[in-house]
Design a protein around this motif. Structure first.
Motif, PDB file in Angstrom:
ATOM      1  N   ALA A 194       0.669  -1.282  -0.071  1.00 25.57           N
ATOM      2  CA  ALA A 194       0.206   0.021  -0.137  1.00 25.57           C
ATOM      3  C   ALA A 194       0.749   1.253   0.105  1.00 25.57           C
ATOM      4  O   ALA A 194       0.466   2.322  -0.555  1.00 25.57           O
ATOM      5  N   LEU A 195       2.248   1.162   0.886  1.00 24.43           N
ATOM      6  CA  LEU A 195       2.900   2.313   0.865  1.00 24.43           C
ATOM      7  C   LEU A 195       3.596   2.597  -0.581  1.00 24.43           C
ATOM      8  O   LEU A 195       3.977   3.940  -0.887  1.00 24.43           O
ATOM      9  N   ILE A 196       4.010   1.481  -1.147  1.00 19.87           N
ATOM     10  CA  ILE A 196       4.433   1.833  -2.384  1.00 19.87           C
ATOM     11  C   ILE A 196       3.679   2.338  -3.535  1.00 19.87           C
ATOM     12  O   ILE A 196       3.933   3.124  -4.608  1.00 19.87           O
ATOM     13  N   THR A 197       2.339   1.844  -3.418  1.00 15.50           N
ATOM     14  CA  THR A 197       1.169   2.327  -4.200  1.00 15.50           C
ATOM     15  C   THR A 197       1.155   3.735  -3.927  1.00 15.50           C
ATOM     16  O   THR A 197       1.231   4.743  -4.934  1.00 15.50           O
ATOM     17  N   LEU A 198       0.967   4.241  -2.652  1.00 14.67           N
ATOM     18  CA  LEU A 198       1.117   5.783  -2.425  1.00 14.67           C
ATOM     19  C   LEU A 198       2.242   6.596  -2.898  1.00 14.67           C
ATOM     20  O   LEU A 198       2.167   7.703  -3.336  1.00 14.67           O
ATOM     21  N   GLU A 199       3.435   5.862  -2.726  1.00 10.69           N
ATOM     22  CA  GLU A 199       4.668   6.566  -3.216  1.00 10.69           C
ATOM     23  C   GLU A 199       4.604   6.744  -4.860  1.00 10.69           C
ATOM     24  O   GLU A 199       5.145   7.670  -5.120  1.00 10.69           O
ATOM     25  N   SER A 200       4.103   5.803  -5.246  1.00  8.81           N
ATOM     26  CA  SER A 200       3.999   6.131  -6.982  1.00  8.81           C
ATOM     27  C   SER A 200       3.069   7.249  -6.995  1.00  8.81           C
ATOM     28  O   SER A 200       3.355   8.000  -8.229  1.00  8.81           O
ATOM     29  N   ALA A 201       1.953   7.386  -6.428  1.00 11.28           N
ATOM     30  CA  ALA A 201       1.106   8.509  -6.642  1.00 11.28           C
ATOM     31  C   ALA A 201       1.934   9.875  -6.293  1.00 11.28           C
ATOM     32  O   ALA A 201       1.886  10.937  -6.661  1.00 11.28           O
ATOM     33  N   VAL A 202       2.610   9.936  -5.095  1.00 13.15           N
ATOM     34  CA  VAL A 202       3.416  10.980  -4.694  1.00 13.15           C
ATOM     35  C   VAL A 202       4.381  11.242  -5.700  1.00 13.15           C
ATOM     36  O   VAL A 202       4.670  12.413  -5.926  1.00 13.15           O
ATOM     37  N   ALA A 203       5.106  10.245  -6.338  1.00 13.46           N
ATOM     38  CA  ALA A 203       5.905  10.442  -7.422  1.00 13.46           C
ATOM     39  C   ALA A 203       5.509  11.092  -8.555  1.00 13.46           C
ATOM     40  O   ALA A 203       6.001  12.305  -9.086  1.00 13.46           O
ATOM     41  N   ILE A 204       4.010  11.164  -8.903  1.00 13.52           N
ATOM     42  CA  ILE A 204       3.479  11.853 -10.006  1.00 13.52           C
ATOM     43  C   ILE A 204       3.196  13.076  -9.479  1.00 13.52           C
ATOM     44  O   ILE A 204       3.322  14.278 -10.206  1.00 13.52           O
ATOM     45  N   ILE A 205       2.322  13.103  -8.356  1.00 18.05           N
ATOM     46  CA  ILE A 205       1.810  14.450  -7.777  1.00 18.05           C
ATOM     47  C   ILE A 205       2.965  15.420  -7.491  1.00 18.05           C
ATOM     48  O   ILE A 205       2.892  16.610  -7.920  1.00 18.05           O
ATOM     49  N   GLN A 206       4.238  15.098  -7.068  1.00 20.98           N
ATOM     50  CA  GLN A 206       5.092  16.077  -6.721  1.00 20.98           C
ATOM     51  C   GLN A 206       5.658  16.453  -8.013  1.00 20.98           C
ATOM     52  O   GLN A 206       6.413  17.692  -8.060  1.00 20.98           O
ATOM     53  N   SER A 207       5.984  15.677  -8.866  1.00 23.41           N
ATOM     54  CA  SER A 207       6.537  16.353 -10.177  1.00 23.41           C
ATOM     55  C   SER A 207       5.585  17.026 -10.892  1.00 23.41           C
ATOM     56  O   SER A 207       6.101  18.243 -11.546  1.00 23.41           O
ATOM     57  N   TYR A 208       4.231  16.952 -10.770  1.00 26.06           N
ATOM     58  CA  TYR A 208       3.190  17.715 -11.377  1.00 26.06           C
ATOM     59  C   TYR A 208       3.236  19.041 -10.631  1.00 26.06           C
ATOM     60  O   TYR A 208       3.210  20.079 -11.292  1.00 26.06           O
ATOM     61  N   VAL A 209       3.478  19.171  -9.263  1.00 26.59           N
ATOM     62  CA  VAL A 209       3.262  20.321  -8.441  1.00 26.59           C
ATOM     63  C   VAL A 209       4.669  21.027  -8.825  1.00 26.59           C
ATOM     64  O   VAL A 209       4.598  22.431  -8.874  1.00 26.59           O
ATOM     65  N   PHE A 210       5.767  20.586  -8.767  1.00 26.35           N
ATOM     66  CA  PHE A 210       7.009  21.184  -9.302  1.00 26.35           C
ATOM     67  C   PHE A 210       6.964  22.062 -10.677  1.00 26.35           C
ATOM     68  O   PHE A 210       7.499  23.018 -10.701  1.00 26.35           O
ATOM     69  N   ALA A 211       6.247  21.249 -11.629  1.00 24.06           N
ATOM     70  CA  ALA A 211       6.225  21.888 -12.729  1.00 24.06           C
ATOM     71  C   ALA A 211       5.278  22.793 -12.899  1.00 24.06           C
ATOM     72  O   ALA A 211       5.513  24.037 -13.636  1.00 24.06           O
ATOM     73  N   VAL A 212       4.125  22.698 -12.113  1.00 27.85           N
ATOM     74  CA  VAL A 212       2.886  23.785 -12.290  1.00 27.85           C
ATOM     75  C   VAL A 212       3.421  24.964 -11.573  1.00 27.85           C
ATOM     76  O   VAL A 212       3.237  26.156 -11.971  1.00 27.85           O
ATOM     77  N   LEU A 213       4.069  24.753 -10.419  1.00 28.67           N
ATOM     78  CA  LEU A 213       4.387  26.069  -9.544  1.00 28.67           C
ATOM     79  C   LEU A 213       5.555  26.796 -10.622  1.00 28.67           C
ATOM     80  O   LEU A 213       5.593  27.863 -10.780  1.00 28.67           O
ATOM     81  N   THR A 214       6.462  25.986 -11.203  1.00 27.84           N
ATOM     82  CA  THR A 214       7.478  26.609 -11.815  1.00 27.84           C
ATOM     83  C   THR A 214       6.871  27.474 -13.290  1.00 27.84           C
ATOM     84  O   THR A 214       7.165  28.558 -13.587  1.00 27.84           O
ATOM     85  N   THR A 215       5.636  26.831 -13.853  1.00 28.11           N
ATOM     86  CA  THR A 215       5.150  27.305 -14.911  1.00 28.11           C
ATOM     87  C   THR A 215       4.371  28.773 -14.448  1.00 28.11           C
ATOM     88  O   THR A 215       4.282  29.703 -15.044  1.00 28.11           O
ATOM     89  N   LEU A 216       3.844  28.785 -13.119  1.00 23.72           N
ATOM     90  CA  LEU A 216       3.258  29.992 -12.493  1.00 23.72           C
ATOM     91  C   LEU A 216       4.129  30.949 -12.316  1.00 23.72           C
ATOM     92  O   LEU A 216       3.943  32.250 -12.576  1.00 23.72           O
ATOM     93  N   TYR A 217       5.370  30.583 -11.996  1.00 26.03           N
ATOM     94  CA  TYR A 217       6.467  31.615 -11.505  1.00 26.03           C
ATOM     95  C   TYR A 217       6.782  32.401 -12.922  1.00 26.03           C
ATOM     96  O   TYR A 217       7.149  33.605 -12.945  1.00 26.03           O
ATOM     97  N   SER A 218       6.824  31.490 -13.958  1.00 27.50           N
ATOM     98  CA  SER A 218       7.227  32.044 -15.128  1.00 27.50           C
ATOM     99  C   SER A 218       6.371  33.078 -15.649  1.00 27.50           C
ATOM    100  O   SER A 218       6.311  34.054 -16.465  1.00 27.50           O
ATOM    101  N   SER A 219       4.858  32.577 -15.309  1.00 32.17           N
ATOM    102  CA  SER A 219       3.945  33.539 -15.999  1.00 32.17           C
ATOM    103  C   SER A 219       3.959  34.931 -15.339  1.00 32.17           C
ATOM    104  O   SER A 219       3.340  35.712 -15.807  1.00 32.17           O
ATOM    105  N   GLU A 220       4.292  34.910 -14.161  1.00 28.16           N
ATOM    106  CA  GLU A 220       4.534  36.261 -13.434  1.00 28.16           C
ATOM    107  C   GLU A 220       5.365  37.244 -14.163  1.00 28.16           C
ATOM    108  O   GLU A 220       5.306  38.311 -13.857  1.00 28.16           O
ATOM    109  N   SER A 221       6.434  36.795 -14.723  1.00 27.83           N
ATOM    110  CA  SER A 221       7.429  37.504 -15.281  1.00 27.83           C
ATOM    111  C   SER A 221       7.183  37.916 -16.747  1.00 27.83           C
ATOM    112  O   SER A 221       7.889  38.736 -17.615  1.00 27.83           O
ATOM    113  N   ASN A 222       6.149  37.493 -17.285  1.00 29.22           N
ATOM    114  CA  ASN A 222       5.742  37.680 -18.644  1.00 29.22           C
ATOM    115  C   ASN A 222       4.463  39.238 -18.467  1.00 29.22           C
ATOM    116  O   ASN A 222       3.949  39.115 -17.631  1.00 29.22           O
TER     117      ASN A 222
END
Length: 222
Positions: A194-222
């Motif tokens: 169950a923890l490995i399944t949770l960690e698989s979801a965390v691996a996707i979610i955290q990479s998505y959060v990192f990319a989305v926040l970086t996108t938001l930071y870039s949009s503020e400079s445009n």
């Protein structure tokens, strides 16, 4: 005990520091014909890239062609490294601040340089939110400046903490497997799955959060 617990987070080995090669070892696992012959994996990957393109395009204020590909590549790189860390005896590169800051800091610096050189007035308006009373404007400038400076650190710390927390929990539970009964071992295996399944979801979610926040930071400079 402490050596075994943190051994998966040690970037050095006994003779040569080869653990960082886990960042690129995923390329070896793909068959060479995957890049030439369409398969279900490539079709799934293309569908995911299209969905991410549509998602990131909403956050980017400009219509620069190909601007979303940088953030899709960032998402893919972090997600692959997160998943590689779930395999036994493979070094988790995204659990280190040095790796995560290497991703976050250059992007943030490039956004800041572009924003302050090209859109200086627009960057100044972000320091004072709309509707702020004149008395609070100096304090808001200080608060917004500090929050802007710590952005690459928060990106790196968030990803590092989430990767370390799950892996440490899996390691702690796994170390108790040799000193428990067979009935408790069965429960432990179920919990580990169950923890490995949770960690698989965390691996996707955290990479998505990192990319989305970086996108938001870039949009503020445009």
């Amino acid at each position: 005990m402490m050596t075994n617990l943190f051994s998966s987070f040690d970037p050095s080995t006994y003779m040569l520091s080869m653990n960082w090669t886990s960042t690129l070892i995923i390329m070896i696992l793909f068959p060479s014909m995957m890049w030439f012959i369409p398969s279900r994996m490539t079709m799934m990957w293309n569908i995911m890239n299209k969905k991410l393109h549509q998602e990131f395009k909403m956050f980017i204020s400009t219509n620069t062609k190909g601007s979303t590909m940088m953030f899709i590549s960032l998402f893919s790189m972090i997600m692959i490294n997160n998943f590689m860390g779930l395999f036994p005896y493979i070094f988790t590169s995204t659990s280190h601040m040095s790796f995560n800051l290497t991703l976050a800091l250059p992007l943030w610096i490039s956004f800041m340089i572009f924003g302050w050189l090209k859109n200086t007035i627009h960057m100044f308006t972000h320091l004072v939110p709309k509707g702020t009373p004149p008395v609070l404007m100096p304090f808001m400038v200080c608060i917004e400046t500090i929050s802007n400076i710590i952005r690459p650190g928060t990106l790196a710390i968030r990803l590092t903490a989430n990767m370390i927390a799950g892996h440490l929990l899996l390691t702690l539970l796994g170390n108790t497997g040799t000193s428990i009964s067979s009935y408790q071992l069965t429960i432990l295996i179920i919990v580990q799955m169950a923890l490995i399944t949770l960690e698989s979801a965390v691996a996707i979610i955290q990479s998505y959060v990192f990319a989305v926040l970086t996108t938001l930071y870039s949009s503020e400079s445009n």
